[in-house]
Write a protein that holds these residues in place. Structure first.
Motif, PDB file in Angstrom:
ATOM      1  N   LYS A 177       2.796  -4.312   9.490  1.00 19.32           N
ATOM      2  CA  LYS A 177       4.075  -3.829   8.957  1.00 19.32           C
ATOM      3  C   LYS A 177       4.874  -3.249  10.116  1.00 19.32           C
ATOM      4  O   LYS A 177       4.454  -2.273  10.748  1.00 19.32           O
ATOM      5  CB  LYS A 177       3.842  -2.782   7.874  1.00 19.32           C
ATOM      6  CG  LYS A 177       5.107  -2.336   7.161  1.00 19.32           C
ATOM      7  CD  LYS A 177       4.811  -1.316   6.090  1.00 19.32           C
ATOM      8  CE  LYS A 177       4.197  -1.944   4.867  1.00 19.32           C
ATOM      9  NZ  LYS A 177       4.054  -0.963   3.759  1.00 19.32           N
ATOM     10  N   ASN A 185      -5.230  -0.444   3.262  1.00 20.96           N
ATOM     11  CA  ASN A 185      -4.315   0.037   4.290  1.00 20.96           C
ATOM     12  C   ASN A 185      -5.077   0.617   5.480  1.00 20.96           C
ATOM     13  O   ASN A 185      -6.023   1.378   5.314  1.00 20.96           O
ATOM     14  CB  ASN A 185      -3.414   1.109   3.664  1.00 20.96           C
ATOM     15  CG  ASN A 185      -2.470   1.750   4.666  1.00 20.96           C
ATOM     16  OD1 ASN A 185      -2.201   2.942   4.583  1.00 20.96           O
ATOM     17  ND2 ASN A 185      -1.961   0.990   5.605  1.00 20.96           N
ATOM     18  N   SER A 218      -0.141  -0.171   9.256  1.00 22.39           N
ATOM     19  CA  SER A 218       1.143   0.511   9.202  1.00 22.39           C
ATOM     20  C   SER A 218       1.185   1.688  10.165  1.00 22.39           C
ATOM     21  O   SER A 218       0.152   2.242  10.536  1.00 22.39           O
ATOM     22  CB  SER A 218       1.431   0.998   7.776  1.00 22.39           C
ATOM     23  OG  SER A 218       0.404   1.856   7.314  1.00 22.39           O
ATOM     24  N   SER A 240      -3.473  -4.016   5.741  1.00 21.28           N
ATOM     25  CA  SER A 240      -2.061  -3.841   6.037  1.00 21.28           C
ATOM     26  C   SER A 240      -1.982  -2.720   7.064  1.00 21.28           C
ATOM     27  O   SER A 240      -2.272  -1.557   6.766  1.00 21.28           O
ATOM     28  CB  SER A 240      -1.284  -3.474   4.774  1.00 21.28           C
ATOM     29  OG  SER A 240       0.085  -3.287   5.069  1.00 21.28           O
ATOM     30  N   GLY A 300      -4.130   1.875  -1.345  1.00 19.73           N
ATOM     31  CA  GLY A 300      -3.547   2.911  -0.497  1.00 19.73           C
ATOM     32  C   GLY A 300      -4.595   3.814   0.123  1.00 19.73           C
ATOM     33  O   GLY A 300      -4.697   4.997  -0.216  1.00 19.73           O
ATOM     34  N   PHE A 355      -2.542  -4.223  -1.863  1.00 18.83           N
ATOM     35  CA  PHE A 355      -3.272  -3.418  -0.892  1.00 18.83           C
ATOM     36  C   PHE A 355      -3.545  -2.034  -1.461  1.00 18.83           C
ATOM     37  O   PHE A 355      -2.632  -1.359  -1.947  1.00 18.83           O
ATOM     38  CB  PHE A 355      -2.491  -3.293   0.416  1.00 18.83           C
ATOM     39  CG  PHE A 355      -2.461  -4.557   1.222  1.00 18.83           C
ATOM     40  CD1 PHE A 355      -3.520  -4.898   2.047  1.00 18.83           C
ATOM     41  CD2 PHE A 355      -1.375  -5.418   1.132  1.00 18.83           C
ATOM     42  CE1 PHE A 355      -3.509  -6.070   2.780  1.00 18.83           C
ATOM     43  CE2 PHE A 355      -1.342  -6.594   1.857  1.00 18.83           C
ATOM     44  CZ  PHE A 355      -2.420  -6.926   2.684  1.00 18.83           C
ATOM     45  N   GLU A 381       0.843  -1.202   0.000  1.00 18.84           N
ATOM     46  CA  GLU A 381       0.000   0.000   0.000  1.00 18.84           C
ATOM     47  C   GLU A 381       0.868   1.239   0.000  1.00 18.84           C
ATOM     48  O   GLU A 381       1.886   1.301   0.694  1.00 18.84           O
ATOM     49  CB  GLU A 381      -0.926   0.003   1.214  1.00 18.84           C
ATOM     50  CG  GLU A 381      -0.294   0.452   2.522  1.00 18.84           C
ATOM     51  CD  GLU A 381       0.578  -0.601   3.160  1.00 18.84           C
ATOM     52  OE1 GLU A 381       1.157  -0.318   4.224  1.00 18.84           O
ATOM     53  OE2 GLU A 381       0.679  -1.724   2.618  1.00 18.84           O
ATOM     54  N   ILE A 404      -3.919   2.815   8.474  1.00 16.96           N
ATOM     55  CA  ILE A 404      -2.783   3.540   9.028  1.00 16.96           C
ATOM     56  C   ILE A 404      -3.155   4.071  10.411  1.00 16.96           C
ATOM     57  O   ILE A 404      -4.280   4.526  10.631  1.00 16.96           O
ATOM     58  CB  ILE A 404      -2.357   4.690   8.083  1.00 16.96           C
ATOM     59  CG1 ILE A 404      -1.001   5.266   8.512  1.00 16.96           C
ATOM     60  CG2 ILE A 404      -3.418   5.776   7.999  1.00 16.96           C
ATOM     61  CD1 ILE A 404      -0.369   6.165   7.463  1.00 16.96           C
TER      62      ILE A 404
END
Length: 506
Positions: free
Chosen positions: A174, A111, A140, A138, A82, A80, A58, A113
């Motif tokens: 991640k 993603n 992060s 994912s 973004g 993935f 991502e 985040i």
């Protein structure tokens, strides 16, 4: 001599063996062929439903675009979207587009985040993912577990008729530090699970099952990458995380293994091969894919990436964690973003309010950075934030330093926006997340069909990195057997590949 054969070439191998013996040639050994699909873990491809142990990572704010995700899934990769930094309604539309193109139960995700300054955003995104049936995230920029991340992981857990755990949602964590990886590899704290049950976020059964499982069954070890990074070398970091993984798996007696991926610095076949050599179940590639035609980055931004060398990157203050001094790795060549961002952070550290600036610093800020008055920029921020947080203006007006920080973050945020939109007038202020792998990739594809930006599709980038990694791995095998391997056999030049190819590297 050493002869190599594909998996199903037993008859051919035996025929050659008899001919060589008749000719008086001594056969040292027979090696099976290497397929790019086999470089990592079969567990990974089986569990994700993909052909290759390769993940298109991502890249926030839609740089890993809908088109990139769709092309990647069709190429046999995991991808993935973004979604980091995008508004929920934009992410919702993107999820719908991807689902319509490749289905919901295929090898893609989005993603998530970490947003320590706006936990409501993280919660809203998890709500969206659960509602839309996004099966992989994912995670992060996390420094620890959050309630909403655990909620996502636990939601939908059940057991089949044989008592085996069925997991609906998969977390790819991640990480770049052992202390951050450990909470993801362990079951979540019991108190956090009880809190989620009490709030009606998950069921008692889901909490009971999650208490026996790691939060993330996929952990991506991120080394020197673009964006948020600790700049750590993969060869040092990966073994530490692998040892930690083994200790935790044994302690908790997990029935399913935690799979480790490798990311950061992977821009050449040798880099990819070395990651698999360290024991990675899969690899994740980011920076090189940012230059692909499917990237959400503008054409001018992608052209800048195609010119980057291995040293044309630097660290700059991050917009999402500006006050904490956190930095991201960005492109240095062709842009002054990092220089300006660092000066903004230095001013922020030295002053409590914009009124304390010298006339020279104030003029630089308003004429060369913001290109408008400080108060004008502030009014734009207030107008934007009021839509999602009615208390924002009142709270921040009372803290001049926070007001200053928000205006500086506004410039950092817009740097990536201008890069995505290709605003030529702001080219010197482009913020393009990029690691040294981009320069390594450019050096590798020089004078090949992948050098021109228009030929860089996410499919050809991935297939050539994997095919090249198989060649490097074969050369390494022969060298380990005591063979004198010609230098040219270590090199693989990019070539157009199609998905129908299935020949092993001999």
């Amino acid at each position: 001599m050493v002869t190599t054969y594909g998996e199903h070439d037993v008859e051919e191998a035996m025929s050659h063996f008899r001919l060589e013996m008749d000719a008086g040639i001594s056969l040292v050994g027979v090696l099976p062929g290497i397929y790019p699909e086999w470089l990592g873990s079969r567990r990974f491809t089986d569990s994700c439903g993909c052909r290759f142990p390769y993940v298109v990572g991502e890249m926030a704010r839609g740089i890993s675009s809908v088109q990139m995700v769709v092309a990647s899934v069709r190429a046999g990769f995991v991808a993935f979207f973004g979604s980091g930094g995008l508004r929920p309604h934009i992410v919702a539309d993107a999820i719908d587009e991807i689902t319509q193109a490749v289905g919901s139960d295929t090898a893609w995700g989005a993603n998530l985040i970490h947003s320590p300054d706006r936990p409501d955003r993280e919660s809203a995104m998890v709500d969206l993912f659960l509602r839309k049936g996004v099966r992989r995230v994912s995670a992060s920029a996390f420094m620890g577990l959050s309630k909403d991340l655990v909620r996502y992981a636990a939601k939908g857990l059940s057991r089949d008729a044989n008592g085996n755990v069925v997991r609906q949602n998969h977390v790819f964590a991640k990480i770049s530090r052992a202390e951050v990886a450990e909470p993801f590899m362990r079951p979540p704290p019991a108190g956090l699970l009880r809190e989620l049950v009490a709030a009606g976020e998950i069921s008692h059964e889901e909490a009971e099952i999650q208490a026996t499982l790691p939060v993330a069954e996929f952990v991506t070890v991120e080394s020197d990458s673009g964006g948020h990074t600790d700049n750590r070398p993969l060869a040092s970091l990966f073994p530490v995380i692998a040892d930690l993984r083994e200790r935790i798996v044994q302690k908790h007696n997990y029935r399913r293994p935690i799979q480790l991926g490798a990311a950061g610095g992977l821009g050449t076949p040798a880099g990819v091969a070395s990651a698999f050599g360290l024991g990675a179940d899969y690899v994740l590639v980011g920076s090189a894919n940012q230059s692909a035609v499917e990237s959400g980055l503008s054409e001018v931004g992608r052209a800048m990436l195609c010119e980057a060398g291995i040293a044309d990157v630097t660290m700059a203050p991050a917009s999402d964690m500006f006050e904490l001094g956190v930095k991201v790795q960005v492109l240095k060549r062709g842009t002054m973003f990092a220089v300006k961002a660092q000066r903004l952070y230095d001013l922020f550290r030295r002053h409590e309010t914009i009124d304390a600036f010298s006339s020279k610093d104030r003029e630089w800020l308003e004429k060369q950075v913001l290109r408008e008055g400080f108060e004008t920029a502030w009014s734009k921020i207030v107008e934007y934030r009021r839509k999602s947080d009615p208390t924002f203006a009142v709270a921040t007006d009372k803290t001049p330093r926070q007001k200053m920080a928000q205006v500086f973050r506004y410039f950092l945020f817009m740097g990536s926006q201008w890069a995505r939109e290709g605003i030529e007038d702001r080219r010197a202020d482009f913020q393009i997340w990029c690691g040294p792998a981009m320069g390594a990739f450019n050096d590798w594809v020089q004078d090949s069909f992948l050098e021109p930006a228009e030929n860089r599709t996410v499919e050809q980038i991935g297939l050539n990195l994997l095919e090249g990694a198989a060649h490097v791995t074969r050369a390494q095998q022969l060298g380990n057997l005591g063979m004198r391997v010609p230098q040219h056999l270590w090199a693989y030049r990019p070539q157009p590949l199609c998905l129908g190819y299935a020949a092993s590297v001999q």
